[in-house]
Design a protein around this motif. Sequence first.
Motif, PDB file in Angstrom:
ATOM      1  N   PHE A  23     -38.540  55.739 -48.501  1.00 29.54           N
ATOM      2  CA  PHE A  23     -39.680  55.779 -47.591  1.00 29.54           C
ATOM      3  C   PHE A  23     -39.659  57.036 -46.727  1.00 29.54           C
ATOM      4  CE2 PHE A  23     -39.807  51.007 -48.097  1.00 29.54           C
ATOM      5  CZ  PHE A  23     -40.966  51.016 -48.854  1.00 29.54           C
ATOM      6  N   GLN A  27     -42.807  59.390 -46.716  1.00 25.20           N
ATOM      7  CA  GLN A  27     -43.605  59.404 -45.499  1.00 25.20           C
ATOM      8  C   GLN A  27     -43.113  60.402 -44.461  1.00 25.20           C
ATOM      9  OE1 GLN A  27     -43.254  55.283 -44.406  1.00 25.20           O
ATOM     10  NE2 GLN A  27     -44.499  54.587 -46.118  1.00 25.20           N
ATOM     11  N   ARG A  31     -38.480  54.497 -41.114  1.00 26.32           N
ATOM     12  CA  ARG A  31     -38.898  53.567 -40.072  1.00 26.32           C
ATOM     13  C   ARG A  31     -38.026  52.325 -40.124  1.00 26.32           C
ATOM     14  NH1 ARG A  31     -45.222  53.605 -41.245  1.00 26.32           N
ATOM     15  NH2 ARG A  31     -45.596  55.801 -40.885  1.00 26.32           N
ATOM     16  N   THR A 132     -45.152  58.659 -56.838  1.00 20.48           N
ATOM     17  CA  THR A 132     -45.316  59.730 -55.862  1.00 20.48           C
ATOM     18  C   THR A 132     -45.465  61.031 -56.646  1.00 20.48           C
ATOM     19  OG1 THR A 132     -42.940  60.158 -55.748  1.00 20.48           O
ATOM     20  CG2 THR A 132     -43.861  58.559 -54.156  1.00 20.48           C
TER      21      THR A 132
END
Length: 160
Positions: A23, A27, A31, A132
């Motif tokens: 992630f 991104q 997080r 991706t």
Amino acid sequence: MSTPRPAGPADADELVRLRTLMFASMQGEARPGPWQETARQVLARALAEPERRLQAYVVDDPERPGGLVSCAIGTLEQRLPAPGHPEGRFGFVFNISTDPAHRGRGHARACTEALLAWFDAHRATRVDLHATEGGEALYRSLGFHEHSTPLSRQRLLDQD
């Protein structure tokens, strides 16, 4: 390059670490949050089942006992049979990640090939994933291509 092996419940913490790195790569930030503990619990439980519907292949870190350098995780779904899908088995790949210090050595390819072989052994007639930009060339080289445009519905849950 090491040979991938099927993951077990003891790999759940490292699989969540690699998922967090995935992630962060996608991104631009990791997080952390309650999702990580939930993911660890789901993985530990699913990887302990004798008749797995969730499978993960991993490459061990030779310099860090218990550590992983790469993984590919997916699920097998039983749907109703249909023309072209006589047994109704579909796969979905949702987590391919390699630790940045170990990228470019073929680990993600080896893990993904092992996962695809698992889907083949379970007679899945279609395997989907969301690519991706960085992973698209790998997936295309493994036989993935576009298919009909899917629709999805997302429901946001309240964050407690």
